[in-house]
Every structure is written in structure tokens, then in C-alpha cells.
Design a protein around this motif. Structure first.
Motif, PDB file in Angstrom:
ATOM      1  N   ILE A   1       0.848  -1.194   0.000  1.00 36.97           N
ATOM      2  CA  ILE A   1       0.000   0.000   0.000  1.00 36.97           C
ATOM      3  C   ILE A   1       0.885   1.246   0.000  1.00 36.97           C
ATOM      4  CG2 ILE A   1      -1.751   1.282   1.290  1.00 36.97           C
ATOM      5  CD1 ILE A   1      -2.665  -1.387   2.479  1.00 36.97           C
ATOM      6  N   SER A   2       1.829   1.277   0.922  1.00 35.06           N
ATOM      7  CA  SER A   2       2.746   2.414   1.035  1.00 35.06           C
ATOM      8  C   SER A   2       3.864   2.028   1.986  1.00 35.06           C
ATOM      9  CB  SER A   2       2.004   3.654   1.557  1.00 35.06           C
ATOM     10  OG  SER A   2       2.904   4.702   1.805  1.00 35.06           O
ATOM     11  N   ASN A   3       5.065   2.504   1.724  1.00 34.25           N
ATOM     12  CA  ASN A   3       6.164   2.242   2.642  1.00 34.25           C
ATOM     13  C   ASN A   3       5.847   2.821   4.016  1.00 34.25           C
ATOM     14  OD1 ASN A   3       7.758   0.904   0.770  1.00 34.25           O
ATOM     15  ND2 ASN A   3       8.755   2.794   0.073  1.00 34.25           N
ATOM     16  N   GLY A   4       6.121   2.029   5.054  1.00 34.00           N
ATOM     17  CA  GLY A   4       5.860   2.491   6.409  1.00 34.00           C
ATOM     18  C   GLY A   4       4.447   2.261   6.886  1.00 34.00           C
ATOM     19  N   THR A   5       3.647   1.495   6.139  1.00 39.14           N
ATOM     20  CA  THR A   5       2.274   1.216   6.550  1.00 39.14           C
ATOM     21  C   THR A   5       2.199  -0.107   7.312  1.00 39.14           C
ATOM     22  OG1 THR A   5       1.394   2.351   4.619  1.00 39.14           O
ATOM     23  CG2 THR A   5      -0.102   0.875   5.771  1.00 39.14           C
ATOM     24  N   LYS A   6       1.490  -0.104   8.447  1.00 39.80           N
ATOM     25  CA  LYS A   6       1.209  -1.322   9.207  1.00 39.80           C
ATOM     26  C   LYS A   6      -0.290  -1.381   9.485  1.00 39.80           C
ATOM     27  CE  LYS A   6       4.122  -0.343  12.509  1.00 39.80           C
ATOM     28  NZ  LYS A   6       4.921  -0.469  13.757  1.00 39.80           N
TER      29      LYS A   6
ATOM     30  N   GLN B   1       0.731   4.814   9.738  1.00 41.66           N
ATOM     31  CA  GLN B   1       1.441   5.258   8.538  1.00 41.66           C
ATOM     32  C   GLN B   1       2.623   6.136   8.950  1.00 41.66           C
ATOM     33  OE1 GLN B   1       1.045   4.569   5.046  1.00 41.66           O
ATOM     34  NE2 GLN B   1       3.086   5.486   5.260  1.00 41.66           N
ATOM     35  N   ASP B   2       3.813   5.681   8.574  1.00 42.63           N
ATOM     36  CA  ASP B   2       5.043   6.385   8.903  1.00 42.63           C
ATOM     37  C   ASP B   2       5.458   7.267   7.727  1.00 42.63           C
ATOM     38  OD1 ASP B   2       7.517   7.228   9.695  1.00 42.63           O
ATOM     39  OD2 ASP B   2       8.356   5.244  10.055  1.00 42.63           O
ATOM     40  N   PHE B   3       5.583   8.571   7.972  1.00 46.16           N
ATOM     41  CA  PHE B   3       6.026   9.512   6.946  1.00 46.16           C
ATOM     42  C   PHE B   3       7.429  10.035   7.251  1.00 46.16           C
ATOM     43  CE2 PHE B   3       1.372   9.838   6.908  1.00 46.16           C
ATOM     44  CZ  PHE B   3       1.108   9.616   5.556  1.00 46.16           C
ATOM     45  N   GLY B   4       8.289   9.193   7.747  1.00 39.18           N
ATOM     46  CA  GLY B   4       9.629   9.611   8.127  1.00 39.18           C
ATOM     47  C   GLY B   4       9.670   9.980   9.586  1.00 39.18           C
ATOM     48  N   ASP B   5       9.659  11.267   9.911  1.00 42.24           N
ATOM     49  CA  ASP B   5       9.678  11.666  11.317  1.00 42.24           C
ATOM     50  C   ASP B   5       8.285  11.976  11.856  1.00 42.24           C
ATOM     51  OD1 ASP B   5       9.219  13.982   9.950  1.00 42.24           O
ATOM     52  OD2 ASP B   5      10.844  15.141  10.854  1.00 42.24           O
ATOM     53  N   VAL B   6       7.234  11.714  11.073  1.00 42.10           N
ATOM     54  CA  VAL B   6       5.851  11.898  11.513  1.00 42.10           C
ATOM     55  C   VAL B   6       5.079  10.601  11.298  1.00 42.10           C
ATOM     56  CG1 VAL B   6       3.685  13.137  11.122  1.00 42.10           C
ATOM     57  CG2 VAL B   6       5.863  14.367  11.048  1.00 42.10           C
ATOM     58  N   THR B   7       4.322  10.183  12.304  1.00 39.33           N
ATOM     59  CA  THR B   7       3.507   8.973  12.215  1.00 39.33           C
ATOM     60  C   THR B   7       2.049   9.309  12.523  1.00 39.33           C
ATOM     61  OG1 THR B   7       5.359   7.576  12.924  1.00 39.33           O
ATOM     62  CG2 THR B   7       3.154   6.636  13.093  1.00 39.33           C
ATOM     63  N   LEU B   8       1.155   8.855  11.649  1.00 42.23           N
ATOM     64  CA  LEU B   8      -0.278   8.945  11.898  1.00 42.23           C
ATOM     65  C   LEU B   8      -0.769   7.575  12.335  1.00 42.23           C
ATOM     66  CD1 LEU B   8      -1.483  11.037   8.820  1.00 42.23           C
ATOM     67  CD2 LEU B   8      -1.300  11.812  11.193  1.00 42.23           C
TER      68      LEU B   8
END
Length: 391
Positions: free
Chosen positions: A262-267, A314-321
Motif C-alpha cells: 500500500i505504502s512504505n511504512g504502513t502497518k 502510517q510512517d512519513f519519516g519523522d511523523v507517524t499517523l
């Protein structure tokens, strides 16, 4: 007058000439220094305890929370002058992890202590709490640690309510690995950590423990994520001597997927559980209306619960939602104790440097009571701002 130059005694005896630069007594050799050695067998930050073959890792965490207590319409903490509506909360952790290779396998100890201050407490009376303290040898675990039942424990901060099962308990357990990330575990666990309310005409509550909970699980860990099947048996033992005890039980399953497609950093995680007389295996944070069983003077009826919960991160580098949600349904066998509970937690976490998390979260809980309870349906709402440093 030129001062005399004296030769070392050995030079005089042997008749050896010594230059002026070497005329002073030879220095005494320093004691060898026992340097701390890095231990890279178990990952980063381990070192050998000097004089031993035991590797040790020392760590800790400091957390500061600024909390808006429940401002919903069920149990609001904003409708009385005595309420602690806005709360300050701080917590300090210390971690100690030791590991030694022995003829019997890996010998490990792990200790986790914390102390917490919350508005309304006397800071001088804050005491340390043992959250984790266990010994592992080979596949055996002895002491206090995470319940073998627990699997997914949330992505959001989950600062004031939780929708999943997350329980530290004292246990005696064994785990076996079959390779390729497949393992099986079984444990005897303290039953006091999984008790909801027991109701009886004589006296409410649990009696003492005669035998502990039995918990078993199968787990697989792969590059795509992990999955688990688990089951538990729980002794429902009334303090009321006239009430018959029951054997409670629970079954559950969960899966967590690293959804890079789906996207890198998605769990993404999803877990479900059904319980009968063992409600706290469904979630460890029910509202106060939950029961394990009710004795009406003649018959004991155990409470059945359905639970499904999960989340996405969702990990966006230094920000996680992060978003967690759950649905819990309790059927107590008497309508006055039947209800459903919806939970939702959403948070934004900023990690500007490694080990530092700064986050904000809103949590919502919807409660729908059976009409026979006489309670009005409603909701609970919480807000939290957190600064946390882990090292």
C-alpha cells in the motif's frame, strides 16, 4: 660546580655506562586497565559486565503527559469542583537486560521499573512499580512479564483508554521454536490480572486463587508481519461460598501486516476474541459495568463477550499517523448488565530525533446500555499531549 651523576646500581655492578638521560630511576609499570568491552551478540548497546561473560544493556524512558480527563457525558470529570479535569502526569522508567550463554541455553533476566506522578497525588509518596521482572533459561520464563495471550497492543498513544488486551502478569511459561518464525508457548498465569466483577446476593467479588489461568498460543513471524492463535482457561471463583464456581475460557486470533504494497511504512492489524466467563481477555479496559459472572442465588450465569479491534499506522519519516478502533459486546445473561462499547483513538506523533516522541491524541468511547440497566447511553472523550524520551 657540576653536580655528580649517579649510575643505577645494576649498571655499576655490570660496569655498563649509562647516559645522563637514563640516569633517573626507571618508572614503575602502571596497573593494567580493565576496559569495558562491547558485546555485539545481542544487538546494539550491550556491554560485558567487567570480570564476567554476562552482557548487560541499560536503558530508560521519561514521559510527560498533559491530559484532558473525560469530558463526555458518561462519567464526566468536568462537572464538579472536586474533579481533576486537567491533569499533569509524569513517569520515569529504568530498563535492565542481562544475557549469558550457558550449557543450558541462554540465561536472561529483564527488569523494568517505573514511578508515576499524577495530579492529585502527593509527589513525596510516589513509589516505584515493578512492571516487568523475569528470568529466562532456554525456553522457560519465570516471573512478571507480558501475558502470553496478548498480541497487538495498539499504534496510537492510547494514553487514557485502550481497546485491546495488554496485561503484565506473573507467570510460569515455556516457548518452543520450530524454525521459519513458527513458535508455540504455554503458561500458567496469575488469575488476578484477568478478573472482572462477580455479582452475588451475599458478597460480590472473587475468592482466592486455587489454580491459575492456563494460556497457550501459536505464533508465526515473517517478513510480511506476524499472526497468532491463542486460548485461555480462567477459574471463576466467587467469594460467596454459596455460589458455584465456573470454568471461564477465551479464544482469539490476530494478524499484523507490514503493508508496504500500500505504502512504505504502513502497518495494519486486526484481532478478535470471544470470551465466556473471562471478559478481561477481550480487552483490559472495559467500562465499570463489565462482569465475569452473576449468581442469582440459584444459578450462575457467565458473561459472554465479542471483541474485534485493530489499527493502522502510517510512517512519513519523522511523523507517524495512527488510528486504533474496537468494538466490544457484553452479554451478561441479565439485561441489566448487557451493553456494547465502541472505542476510537487517533493520534499524530512527531519524532524529530531518534528516541524522542512528541504526540497528541483524541480518544472517544461510545457506550450503549440495555434499557433494563436504567443507565443512559452516552460517550466518553479524552485528549492527551505527550513528550517522551526513550534511551
Amino acid at each position: 660546580m657540576t653536580p655528580k651523576k649517579f649510575l643505577p646500581a645494576a649498571a655499576v655492578v655490570l660496569g655498563i655506562g649509562v647516559s645522563p638521560a637514563l640516569s633517573a630511576d626507571l618508572p614503575i609499570a602502571p596497573e593494567p586497565i580493565d576496559y569495558v568491552r562491547i558485546c555485539d551478540s545481542y544487538g546494539a548497546r550491550f556491554f560485558y559486565i567487567p570480570g564476567t561473560e554476562t552482557c548487560l544493556r541499560i536503558g530508560g524512558r521519561v514521559r510527560a503527559d498533559y491530559r484532558f480527563a473525560n469530558f463526555g457525558d458518561v462519567g464526566s470529570q468536568w462537572d464538579s469542583k472536586a474533579d481533576q479535569s486537567f491533569q499533569f502526569r509524569s513517569r520515569a522508567y529504568v530498563y535492565l537486560d542481562s544475557r549469558t550463554q550457558t550449557e543450558l541455553g541462554l540465561l536472561r533476566t529483564y527488569t523494568q521499573l517505573y514511578a508515576t506522578y499524577t495530579t492529585g497525588n502527593n509527589i513525596a509518596d510516589v513509589n516505584a512499580t515493578i512492571e516487568t521482572a523475569f528470568v529466562q533459561l532456554g525456553g522457560f520464563t519465570f516471573g512478571t512479564t507480558d501475558s502470553f495471550w496478548d498480541f497487538w497492543t495498539g499504534y496510537s498513544l492510547n494514553a487514557q483508554i485502550e481497546t485491546y488486551s495488554d496485561r503484565d502478569t506473573t507467570l510460569l511459561g515455556y516457548s518452543a521454536s520450530f524454525g521459519n518464525g513458527v513458535s508455540a508457548s504455554i503458561a500458567l498465569e496469575d488469575f488476578s490480572g484477568r478478573q472482572a466483577t462477580l455479582l452475588s446476593p451475599v458478597v460480590n467479588g472473587y475468592g482466592g486463587q486455587t489454580w491459575p489461568d492456563l494460556v497457550a498460543k501459536m505464533q508465526i513471524d515473517q517478513s510480511w508481519g506476524s499472526a497468532q492463535l491463542m486460548g485461555a482457561l480462567h477459574h471463576v471463583r466467587f467469594a460467596d461460598n454459596t455460589a458455584d464456581g465456573e470454568l471461564g475460557w477465551a479464544i482469539g486470533a490476530g494478524v499484523e501486516i507490514k503493508a508496504n504494497a500500500i505504502s512504505n511504512g504502513t502497518k495494519v492489524a486486526l484481532q478478535g476474541a470471544y470470551t465466556d466467563g473471562a471478559s478481561v481477555y477481550g480487552t483490559t479496559v472495559w467500562n465499570g459495568w463489565i462482569t465475569d459472572a452473576i449468581f442469582d442465588g440459584v444459578t450462575t450465569r457467565t458473561t459472554k463477550t465479542w471483541n474485534i479491534f485493530g489499527g493502522i499506522s502510517q510512517d512519513f519519516g519523522d511523523v507517524t499517523l495512527a488510528l486504533d478502533a474496537g468494538y466490544h459486546n457484553a452479554d451478561a445473561g441479565t439485561a441489566a448488565r448487557d451493553f456494547t462499547q465502541w472505542d476510537l483513538s487517533g493520534g499524530l506523533i512527531w519524532s524529530p530525533v531518534p528516541g524522542l516522541d512528541i504526540g497528541a491524541e483524541i480518544q472517544y468511547r461510545d457506550l450503549d446500555f440495555d434499557a433494563a440497566s436504567g443507565l443512559a447511553d452516552g460517550n466518553q472523550i479524552y485528549g492527551t499531549f505527550r513528550v517522551q524520551r526513550t534511551f
